[in-house]
Design an enzyme around this catalytic site. Structure first.
Site, mmCIF file in Angstrom:
data_model
loop_
_atom_site.group_PDB
_atom_site.id
_atom_site.type_symbol
_atom_site.label_atom_id
_atom_site.label_comp_id
_atom_site.label_asym_id
_atom_site.label_seq_id
_atom_site.Cartn_x
_atom_site.Cartn_y
_atom_site.Cartn_z
ATOM 1 N N ASP A 1 -6.581 -6.398 4.621
ATOM 2 C CA ASP A 1 -5.943 -5.121 4.392
ATOM 3 C C ASP A 1 -5.893 -4.756 5.844
ATOM 4 O O ASP A 1 -7.015 -4.314 6.273
ATOM 5 C CB ASP A 1 -6.752 -4.310 3.424
ATOM 6 N N GLY A 2 -4.872 -4.282 6.372
ATOM 7 C CA GLY A 2 -4.516 -3.708 7.688
ATOM 8 C C GLY A 2 -3.902 -4.479 8.544
ATOM 9 O O GLY A 2 -4.076 -5.759 8.922
ATOM 10 N N GLY A 3 -2.579 -4.047 9.000
ATOM 11 C CA GLY A 3 -1.752 -4.663 10.035
ATOM 12 C C GLY A 3 -1.013 -5.984 9.892
ATOM 13 O O GLY A 3 -0.722 -6.551 10.391
ATOM 14 N N GLY B 1 -8.800 4.027 7.165
ATOM 15 C CA GLY B 1 -8.580 5.500 7.526
ATOM 16 C C GLY B 1 -6.832 5.741 7.510
ATOM 17 O O GLY B 1 -6.448 6.750 7.308
ATOM 18 N N PHE B 2 -6.250 4.809 8.297
ATOM 19 C CA PHE B 2 -4.731 4.973 8.832
ATOM 20 C C PHE B 2 -3.879 3.747 8.395
ATOM 21 O O PHE B 2 -4.472 2.613 8.618
ATOM 22 C CB PHE B 2 -4.638 5.590 9.996
ATOM 23 N N GLY B 3 -2.670 3.951 8.217
ATOM 24 C CA GLY B 3 -1.847 3.013 8.057
ATOM 25 C C GLY B 3 -1.202 2.925 9.381
ATOM 26 O O GLY B 3 -1.525 3.407 10.456
ATOM 27 N N GLY B 4 -0.428 1.500 9.424
ATOM 28 C CA GLY B 4 0.414 1.436 10.759
ATOM 29 C C GLY B 4 -0.569 1.020 12.068
ATOM 30 O O GLY B 4 -0.058 1.010 13.302
ATOM 31 N N SER C 1 0.681 -1.185 0.023
ATOM 32 C CA SER C 1 -0.091 -0.015 -0.037
ATOM 33 C C SER C 1 0.857 1.387 -0.047
ATOM 34 O O SER C 1 1.679 1.436 0.874
ATOM 35 C CB SER C 1 -1.126 -0.080 1.202
ATOM 36 N N MET D 1 -11.161 -6.009 6.035
ATOM 37 C CA MET D 1 -10.473 -5.005 6.571
ATOM 38 C C MET D 1 -10.212 -5.476 7.916
ATOM 39 O O MET D 1 -11.061 -6.037 8.620
ATOM 40 C CB MET D 1 -11.136 -3.824 6.560
ATOM 41 N N HIS E 1 -8.369 1.050 -3.810
ATOM 42 C CA HIS E 1 -9.465 0.733 -2.549
ATOM 43 C C HIS E 1 -9.799 2.198 -2.149
ATOM 44 O O HIS E 1 -9.381 2.901 -1.593
ATOM 45 C CB HIS E 1 -8.441 0.264 -1.379
ATOM 46 N N MET F 1 -12.210 4.302 -0.222
ATOM 47 C CA MET F 1 -12.755 4.685 0.991
ATOM 48 C C MET F 1 -13.431 5.654 0.927
ATOM 49 O O MET F 1 -13.119 6.846 1.435
ATOM 50 C CB MET F 1 -11.633 4.554 1.978
ATOM 51 N N HIS G 1 -1.460 -1.351 -3.976
ATOM 52 C CA HIS G 1 -2.791 -0.877 -3.503
ATOM 53 C C HIS G 1 -2.653 0.450 -3.185
ATOM 54 O O HIS G 1 -1.718 1.056 -2.539
ATOM 55 C CB HIS G 1 -2.749 -1.650 -2.048
ATOM 56 N N ASP H 1 -4.988 3.628 -1.668
ATOM 57 C CA ASP H 1 -5.933 4.012 -0.716
ATOM 58 C C ASP H 1 -6.442 5.291 -1.058
ATOM 59 O O ASP H 1 -5.832 6.376 -0.876
ATOM 60 C CB ASP H 1 -5.356 3.815 0.775
ATOM 61 N N MET I 1 -9.021 8.028 -0.158
ATOM 62 C CA MET I 1 -9.971 8.450 1.194
ATOM 63 C C MET I 1 -10.265 9.993 0.955
ATOM 64 O O MET I 1 -9.730 10.700 0.410
ATOM 65 C CB MET I 1 -9.091 8.315 2.455
ATOM 66 N N GLY J 1 1.252 -2.215 4.001
ATOM 67 C CA GLY J 1 1.658 -0.814 3.739
ATOM 68 C C GLY J 1 3.005 -0.739 4.458
ATOM 69 O O GLY J 1 4.151 -0.549 3.840
ATOM 70 N N SER J 2 2.955 -0.367 5.967
ATOM 71 C CA SER J 2 4.100 -0.159 6.650
ATOM 72 C C SER J 2 5.149 -1.069 6.542
ATOM 73 O O SER J 2 6.260 -0.916 6.822
ATOM 74 C CB SER J 2 3.663 0.443 7.976
#
Ligand code: DX5
Ligand code: ZN
Length: 219
Positions: A170-172, A137-140, A5, A132, A61, A63, A28, A30, A32, A192-193
């Site tokens: 998606d996420g973490g 809304g946010f990475g990391g 991402s 999700m 993606h 959002m 990916h 994002d 938003m 992402g991160s």
């Protein structure tokens, strides 16, 4: 499949940041709108510019509120997969058809608290399901393992021929959490991160892919 991402990339150097993930399966992106989620990133003009400088299939993606109005533009621009949120779509079946008619794969995403069941009929029209594993809304953010039940259910429905789609998460996702997601049956992992904060994003992609393949390969 690994889909880095670019939310965690350096937005001032996006072309270079795409070059740094040349080994990725998808990139990916994002989008938003500061309405559907409490953050604002980028929109169609930036996606169009990015499409000109990369051959990596783009996974958009969205959002955003009112994807029925905006999503098809991303498909027409050349995105490979365009994902909208079930919670925001007005007529998700029509939207899937419109996205596919415009030449893209159609993706449906559900937030962590959104159940899978009410969307099973709608998902017959979709090519990807994006589960999700953080609040969008946010990475990391930290991985929410409680969504893995939905992943397992989707995996079963695909494996038994009731659905025909890729299961994406998606996420973490990082080298600790990817095993859990792979065991539950994910096909495509957004990270992402874990990719962009690594010293070598290319190596991070390979390491994540190897971990997932070891588990999914033995499934
Ligand atoms: C969050 C975005 C994610 C985000 C993932 O709303 O949809 O794609 O970039 O970032 P990590 O992998 O850092 O959780
Ligand atoms: Zn995302």
């Amino acid at each position: 499949m690994i889909a880095p991402s670019i939310l965690s990339a350096d937005f001032a150097r996006l072309a270079d940041e795409l070059a740094a993930i040349a080994g990725a399966d998808w990139v990916h992106v994002d989008v938003m709108d500061a309405h559907f989620v409490p953050n604002l990133t980028l929109g169609l003009p930036v996606v169009e510019a990015l499409l000109k400088v990369t051959d990596i299939p783009m996974d958009c993606h969205l959002m955003i509120d009112d994807p029925d109005r905006w999503a098809v533009g991303y498909a027409e621009a050349g995105a490979h997969n365009v994902t909208v949120h079930a919670e925001a779509a007005g007529d998700p079946v029509k939207l899937a058809k419109d996205l596919k008619a415009a030449g893209a794969k159609a993706g449906l995403s559900i937030k962590p608290d959104t159940p899978l069941e009410p969307w099973l009929d709608v998902l017959k029209h979709y090519d990807t399901l994006l589960v999700m594993s953080v609040e969008p809304g946010f990475g990391g953010q930290s991985f929410m393992s409680e969504v893995l039940g939905k992943v397992r259910q989707a995996r079963r429905l695909v494996d038994t021929g009731h659905l025909d789609l890729l299961v994406e998460i998606d996420g973490g996702i990082n080298s600790d959490t990817i095993d859990l997601a792979a065991e539950a049956g994910v096909d495509c992992f957004v990270a992402g991160s874990a990719v962009y904060n690594a010293d070598d994003p290319g190596k991070a992609i390979s390491a994540l892919r190897d971990r997932a393949a070891r588990i999914r390969g033995g499934a």
